[in-house]
Design a protein around this motif. Structure first.
Motif: not given
Length: 87
Positions: A25-29, A36-37, A63-72
């Motif tokens: 989560a930290i790395r993906t953020a 740019g997000t 939506e950005s938080v959801e995207a982060l969790n999906r990506k991670a």
């Protein structure tokens, strides 16, 4: 930026896997911010007894938080706007 709470059900997760998810989560953020997000991981509260887990992020949108969790690849139940009431 607003604060968002990610609710998770992680009953039975080993602590090393929880720590690895936190690091993702930290790395993906950081990656998303660099791209740019702007998004910032704040902290996690975990209740081992029942597996409830709440993570706080600062972001411009849910939506950005959801995207982060999906990506991670971190499972989540829902993301909601929240208030971080620090003393």
């Amino acid at each position: 930026m607003e604060v968002f709470m990610v609710e998770r059900s992680l009953k039975g997760i080993p602590m090393d896997q929880l720590a690895a998810a936190q690091q993702r989560a930290i790395r993906t953020a950081a990656e998303m911010t660099a791209a740019g997000t702007p998004i910032h991981y704040l902290r996690t509260t975990f209740v081992p007894e029942d597996g409830r887990c709440m993570c706080l992020f600062e972001s411009g949108s849910c939506e950005s938080v959801e995207a982060l969790n999906r990506k991670a690849q971190i499972p989540f139940d829902r993301v909601r706007p929240a208030l971080d009431l620090r003393p």
